[in-house]
Design a protein around this motif. Structure first.
Motif, PDB file in Angstrom:
ATOM      1  N   GLU A  27      -6.772   0.248  -5.194  1.00  0.00           N
ATOM      2  CA  GLU A  27      -6.671  -0.276  -3.792  1.00  0.00           C
ATOM      3  C   GLU A  27      -6.128  -0.176  -3.057  1.00  0.00           C
ATOM      4  N   HIS A  28      -5.348  -0.253  -3.675  1.00  0.00           N
ATOM      5  CA  HIS A  28      -3.612   0.157  -2.522  1.00  0.00           C
ATOM      6  C   HIS A  28      -3.009   0.868  -1.891  1.00  0.00           C
ATOM      7  N   LYS A  30       0.854  -1.196   0.364  1.00  0.00           N
ATOM      8  CA  LYS A  30       0.095   0.243  -0.023  1.00  0.00           C
ATOM      9  C   LYS A  30       1.088   0.866   0.056  1.00  0.00           C
TER      10      LYS A  30
END
Length: 471
Positions: free
Chosen positions: A210-211, A188
């Motif tokens: 999403e990360h 992330k």
């Protein structure tokens, strides 16, 4: 038979980041010796400094013992203490190389670095085999794992000993085929100050992947006692600190001084500790205010800091803290323009209303648009540029604030002669309350960032584009 006398060499494989390493093994009539992990030598040979925190040993007494294809959220250094294994690795990370397979045999003279998200499996080729692996994170039930069936037809691993003839767990035999595997996503990126000028530019560049995670002070307090456990920090690749206390005049008051130090130093110290302990790259945005502005030419990254006011002092202190993080980028910038209220929009509004302003003419620098600042930050991260300090501003001829005001008037179709130059002293003479001292020279040398392959936009051209987009 273990091969003696190899040179330490690193070989790439079809799976990105999966590296085979031949190890020097020294033997005589008494036996043999090897340096299983020697950080200085191995980093020099091209291996990443992956920061192991745990050493595990697995022993198999029978030939053919086979362990399933498991992908874990950490890096793993695998080698053999005695015996021999056949290893199979399958890339289970999201991306173009998902499903790529690599196999090889490992004995005491060979090791392999397995990156996060690459599935690994081992089959014992000799009795009484012991293999050892270093990992750079501790096991956690909350971590993200993925698994692949040993007999997957797509991977088509050529096991030396058929799976029907080996010792293998029922659980490993029940893992899904490749088509049903959930890929492991990238580590992330955390953006602090996600609602600020730079945070919005980073969101525009990175999107809602999403990360990528965006926070504000309300959603992540760097001064909280539970910061160390607020996230599973080992899941993060980078933290971009786009948050700061920037009220330069208010920082000269009693309350403002405390707030500036709390945000720009105390909070940054906590962030630096998290980054250092978890192998995270910390990107920290700094300011031209760390200098006193008396230098005759552009400031370089190596010039000593001499802040004039409280805000500059807190930024210089924060920089010193971040510089202790092994993986860090300190991005020093000036005269930032982005979304929301800013100097350019104020001048455009004054021009539209027919107001002839008095504007400071003895402070010299270059505008930096948040779009470009975000681009430079992501360039440093994506190219793995050498860690350290980088100046990032617009390029081109330095201007005064008054010069920029005149350009705004001209570009919006108004008479630039209405802008009157005043000195900094004259401008603030009639203003009540504490006023922070400003550096008169804010020009930053851009040679180091340019050497990484990133080309700054001409500030004058960027201003014209910005006003065109804002109109």
């Amino acid at each position: 038979m273990t091969e003696f006398g190899k040179a330490l060499t690193v070989t790439e494989t079809p799976i990105p980041g999966l590296l085979v390493v031949d190890l020097p093994v020294h033997g005589d009539s008494r036996g043999w010796f090897k340096e299983n992990w020697q950080r200085e030598k191995m980093v020099a040979a091209g291996l990443p400094d992956f920061g192991p925190v745990q050493n595990n040993i697995s022993f198999n007494d029978a030939v053919g013992t086979t362990r399933g294809i498991h992908a874990e959220p950490w890096d793993k250094w695998v080698s053999v203490a005695t015996g021999k294994i056949f290893g199979a690795w399958v890339d289970l990370r999201a991306g173009d190389t998902f499903g790529t397979v690599f196999t090889t045999e490992i004995d005491p003279s060979r090791a392999i670095l397995v990156p996060r998200g690459v599935g690994n499996s081992y089959q014992t080729l000799e009795a009484d085999t012991a293999y050892t692996y270093l990992v750079n994170d501790h096991w956690s039930p909350d971590a993200e794992y993925s698994f692949l069936n040993l007999a997957d037809e797509t991977a088509a691993i050529a096991w030396p000993i058929p799976l029907a003839d080996v010792e293998v767990s029922a659980k490993d035999l029940a893992h899904p085929r490749l088509a049903d595997v959930t890929p492991i996503g990238p580590k992330k990126i955390l953006v602090l100050g996600g609602a600020g000028q730079l945070g919005l530019a980073l969101r525009a560049a990175l999107g809602d992947a999403e990360h990528v995670e965006y926070t504000t002070r309300e959603t992540l307090d760097l001064r909280a006692d539970d910061l160390a456990t607020a996230r599973r920090w080992r899941d993060y690749r980078a933290i971009i600190n786009a948050a700061a206390y920037t009220a330069v005049d208010l920082a000269e008051t009693d309350d403002g001084r405390g707030d500036a130090w709390s945000s720009n130093v105390t909070g940054v110290t906590a962030l630096a500790r998290i980054a250092a302990e978890n192998g995270i790259t910390l990107v920290h945005v700094s300011s031209d205010y760390v200098f006193d502005g008396t230098k005759a030419g552009p400031y370089t990254e190596s010039d000593p800091v001499r802040p004039l006011g409280v805000y500059g002092q807190t930024k210089a202190a924060g920089d010193a803290v971040v510089a202790t993080v092994p993986r860090h980028y300190i991005v020093r910038t000036s005269w930032v323009i982005g979304e929301g209220r800013n100097f350019v929009r104020t001048m455009a509004s004054l021009a539209e209303r027919g107001i002839a302003p008095r504007v400071v003419g003895d402070q010299i620098g270059r505008l930096t648009f948040t779009e470009d600042l975000a681009s430079a930050i992501l360039h440093l991260l994506s190219t793995a540029a050498p860690y350290g300090v980088y100046n990032v501003t617009g390029a081109g001829e330095p201007r005064s604030w008054a010069d920029i005001a005149r350009a705004v008037y001209r570009l919006t179709g108004h008479d630039p002669s209405g802008v009157t130059d005043v000195t900094t002293t004259e401008y603030f003479a009639d203003q009540a309350g504490p006023i922070a001292p400003r550096p008169l020279n804010s020009v930053l040398d851009l040679g180091r960032i340019e050497a990484t392959g990133w080309t700054p936009r001409d500030a004058d051209a960027a201003l014209e584009t910005y006003l065109g987009a804002s109109s």
